[in-house]
Design an enzyme around this catalytic site. Structure first.
Site, PDB file in Angstrom:
ATOM      1  CG  MET A 224      -2.035  -1.019   1.162  1.00 41.16           C
ATOM      2  SD  MET A 224      -3.181  -0.855   2.541  1.00 41.16           S
ATOM      3  CE  MET A 224      -3.865   0.763   2.218  1.00 41.16           C
TER       4      MET A 224
ATOM      5  CB  VAL B  32       8.457   3.071   4.892  1.00 40.03           C
ATOM      6  CG1 VAL B  32       8.961   3.711   6.183  1.00 40.03           C
ATOM      7  CG2 VAL B  32       7.109   2.387   5.140  1.00 40.03           C
TER       8      VAL B  32
ATOM      9  CG  ASP C   9      -1.892  -7.843   6.509  1.00 38.60           C
ATOM     10  OD1 ASP C   9      -1.864  -9.028   6.099  1.00 38.60           O
ATOM     11  OD2 ASP C   9      -1.312  -6.919   5.930  1.00 38.60           O
TER      12      ASP C   9
END
Length: 318
Positions: free
Chosen positions: A19, A22, A135
């Site tokens: 998604m 970082v 998750d």
């Protein structure tokens, strides 16, 4: 590059996920390094899907910030830039459990049990706050250089009050890693506390065996294995075997509960007692040779001290 919110300078990529990306960044205002997570919005996504991804990231930030737990990363800020949300978090020096397994192989039972204790502690706190993680998997468990163990990526988290409502999903239709989805999640159930515990069981299996119990050649085969409960019994789990088997029960109503799992993980995390120690398992004590009473020059069956003389007879007479 113009800093985010005129404050955060992006320096380098720390990691990439399904998604987002970082970044390691510098906070000019507080003069410290931080981690910044940006959501990726592929062009092939529809407007609705792009909005959903943005909303997911904001929900992740809120869910993470709502948990006050040493096993959860600290969220410092959230910034909306170019129509996208960016989460500002503490910068961690860590490797994921998945990386540790790939690079170093399966873990010792005691270490895997300690990791399981920390993850279960975070899940217990999240469930107590009404949050499902949904998750749990090795790549979302971080082993920090300072010794901390964190459960990260609440991107699929949902509040229990909303878990029973029909949820908006992406076109792909699969949320989470198929090899770590519980049977009820594969069947379309949004999840429950027991679903997170099932994923913890699969994660513990991977920690001691080196691979997921349900990982197959493709996602559909993995989900089918989950539904059928087809996996090889662990061979390296030792004292963790009862925990893994209890958490991987197909029926969530029969699945091991958190308090029992915490007790067994605590026992498995203790260093094994040396043979002969009263704390060692009975089977180890039975393998030790029994001491025989030995006297000078003699081995007798009676442990009492020998007193007196021994008559000796021979063919030559007394």
């Amino acid at each position: 590059m113009i800093p985010l919110a005129e404050r955060y300078h992006l320096l380098s990529v720390v990691g990439r996920g399904g998604m987002g990306t970082v970044w390691r960044a510098h906070d000019d205002m507080l003069a410290r390094d931080v981690a910044v997570k940006e959501v990726r919005l592929p062009d092939r996504r529809t407007i609705g899907e792009r909005r959903l991804l943005c909303r997911r990231l904001i929900e992740e930030a809120r869910a993470t910030a709502a948990l006050r737990h040493p096993g959860v990363v600290d969220v410092h800020d959230i910034v909306i830039e170019d129509g996208r949300p960016w989460i500002v978090m503490e910068l961690l020096r860590a490797r994921s459990l998945h990386q540790v397994i790939v690079e170093g192989g399966p873990l010792r039972v005691e270490r895997a049990a300690r990791i399981g204790q920390c993850v279960l502690s975070v899940l217990t706190a999240a469930h107590g706050a009404g949050i499902l993680h949904r998750d749990v998997k090795p790549s979302n468990v971080l082993l920090c250089n300072d010794g901390r163990i964190l459960l990260t990526d609440f991107g699929l988290a949902v509040h229990m009050d909303q878990a029973s409502e029909p949820e908006e999903t992406l076109v792909a239709g699969i949320e989470g890693s198929p090899a770590y989805l519980s049977p009820e999640r594969v069947l379309g159930d949004p999840g429950r506390q027991e679903s997170d515990l099932w994923s913890l069981g699969a994660t513990l299996y991977a920690a001691v065996e080196g691979f997921s119990p349900f990982l197959r050649s493709h996602a559909l085969a993995s989900m089918l294995a989950v539904l059928l409960g087809e996996y090889d019994p662990p061979v390296r789990a030792g004292r963790l075997a009862p925990v893994i088997e209890g958490l991987l029960r197909q029926d969530p109503n029969e699945r091991m509960r958190a308090p029992e799992a915490a007790r067994l993980l605590r026992e498995a995390a203790r260093p094994p007692a040396p043979p002969g120690d009263p704390r060692s398992p009975p089977w180890r004590r039975r393998l030790l040779p029994k001491p025989w009473p030995v006297r000078i020059g003699l081995m007798v069956s009676d442990p009492r001290p020998f007193l007196g003389t021994v008559p000796v007879r021979s063919s030559a007479g007394p």
